[in-house]
Design an enzyme around this catalytic site. Structure first.
Site, PDB file in Angstrom:
ATOM      1  N   HIS A 125      71.714  74.938  29.802  1.00 48.12           N
ATOM      2  CA  HIS A 125      73.222  74.257  30.194  1.00 48.12           C
ATOM      3  C   HIS A 125      72.951  72.657  30.191  1.00 48.12           C
ATOM      4  O   HIS A 125      71.814  72.289  30.607  1.00 48.12           O
ATOM      5  CB  HIS A 125      73.432  74.404  31.742  1.00 48.12           C
ATOM      6  CG  HIS A 125      74.162  76.067  31.726  1.00 48.12           C
ATOM      7  ND1 HIS A 125      73.461  77.041  31.662  1.00 48.12           N
ATOM      8  CD2 HIS A 125      75.529  76.078  32.231  1.00 48.12           C
ATOM      9  CE1 HIS A 125      74.318  78.113  31.947  1.00 48.12           C
ATOM     10  NE2 HIS A 125      75.390  77.525  32.235  1.00 48.12           N
ATOM     11  N   ASN A 158      63.586  74.397  31.019  1.00 51.54           N
ATOM     12  CA  ASN A 158      64.847  74.729  31.544  1.00 51.54           C
ATOM     13  C   ASN A 158      64.794  75.290  33.035  1.00 51.54           C
ATOM     14  O   ASN A 158      65.514  75.158  33.980  1.00 51.54           O
ATOM     15  CB  ASN A 158      65.444  75.945  30.721  1.00 51.54           C
ATOM     16  CG  ASN A 158      66.730  76.332  30.989  1.00 51.54           C
ATOM     17  OD1 ASN A 158      67.677  75.583  31.728  1.00 51.54           O
ATOM     18  ND2 ASN A 158      67.046  77.599  30.847  1.00 51.54           N
TER      19      ASN A 158
END
Length: 289
Positions: A125, A158
């Site tokens: 994201h 991430n």
DNA sequence: TTTCGTGT
């Protein structure tokens, strides 16, 4: 000949009138659209939406408006160059389960949720699930799962380093300052030819990611991080501090275009960590280790 | 309460 002219006039006057009315509606409609779009952009981003410093094809983007955040989508990189959102400490929504990833038809590119499968990259994201959901509610949370908000990110970045930074933003910086403007996005290799080849499917793989935190107000503060793909994940967060100018030089973007020259020089020219309390949070472990 | 992918 006056009779003939008047016959022509009789025939065309109603058409012209209809055309005039249609043009009026179009003008008023697009004016209203523009005013509303500008109002939303101003509410979602302090000191303007990121723009390019010098227009080049690779810094070109179009702004996609979502519930709670904006992204600058690049049709050449087949990815987003930035995501921008505001967080406030005074209003919190309960956060529900993660919804599924979704295709974003506005990108036009056929980018489906399985686009990175077995590539070795995560769907990372840019605008985060948790912070947006807590700040803007469930509809905004669903929007963060649009594929236009994803970029290929190595798992150690991430799930570890980047996740630790997102956690510190919500748990430490937001309570500390009450309000934050956050801009996050990818950094690509200088070598354009290499970028054409280094792709997951259609999507160009970044070499690094940046996240810029701004405390808005009359005396603004800023803190900026630049994190390469090949991190271990357990490093102290403050090892990755850079100036905003550095990120602007690497991306070709101007992140706070409405800031005055003097204010921009003071805010973006160097790394100032006083007041952020970094020492207490730089080594906090991630949630999933 | 905060990230994901894989295999079933």
């Amino acid at each position: 000949m006056p009779r003939r002219r008047s016959r022509v006039a009789r025939r065309w006057r109603p058409r012209l009138r209809r055309l005039g009315i249609a043009a009026l509606f179009a003008a008023v409609g697009s004016g209203l659209w523009y005013a509303e779009e500008r109002e939303v952009r101003e509410r979602l981003s302090w000191m303007g939406v990121p723009t390019w410093e010098r227009p080049t094809p690779l810094s070109l983007h179009r702004v996609l408006r979502n519930d709670g955040y904006l992204v600058g989508w690049s049709d050449l990189r087949v990815g987003s160059l930035w995501a921008s959102y505001q967080l406030r400490a005074d209003r919190r929504f309960p956060v529900g389960d993660r919804p599924g990833f979704r295709r974003d038809w506005r990108t036009l590119w056929p980018l489906t949720p399985n686009a990175y499968r077995r590539s070795g990259y995560d769907r990372g994201h840019l605008a985060p699930n948790y912070a947006i959901a807590a700040a803007h509610g469930p509809a905004a949370q669903r929007d963060t799962f649009l594929m236009s908000n994803m970029m290929p990110q190595r798992p150690d970045l991430n799930r570890r380093l980047w996740q630790r930074l997102e956690e510190v933003v919500v748990d430490h910086f937001l309570p500390r300052f009450g309000r934050l403007q956050v801009i996050a996005g990818p950094v690509f290799a200088d070598d354009v030819a290499a970028g054409v080849l280094h792709r997951v499917g259609l999507v160009e793989v970044p070499v690094a990611f940046y996240k810029i935190l701004v405390v808005p107000g009359r005396h603004p503060r800023a803190l900026a991080f630049l994190m390469p793909q090949d991190v271990d994940g357990g490093e102290p967060l403050d090892r990755f501090l850079v100036s905003v100018d550095r990120i602007e030089a690497m991306t070709g973007l101007d992140f706070l275009p409405n800031l005055s020259e003097e204010a921009a020089a003071a805010l973006e020219g160097r790394v100032v960590t006083e007041g952020w309390g970094l020492a207490a949070v730089a080594d906090l472990p991630g949630r999933f280790e």
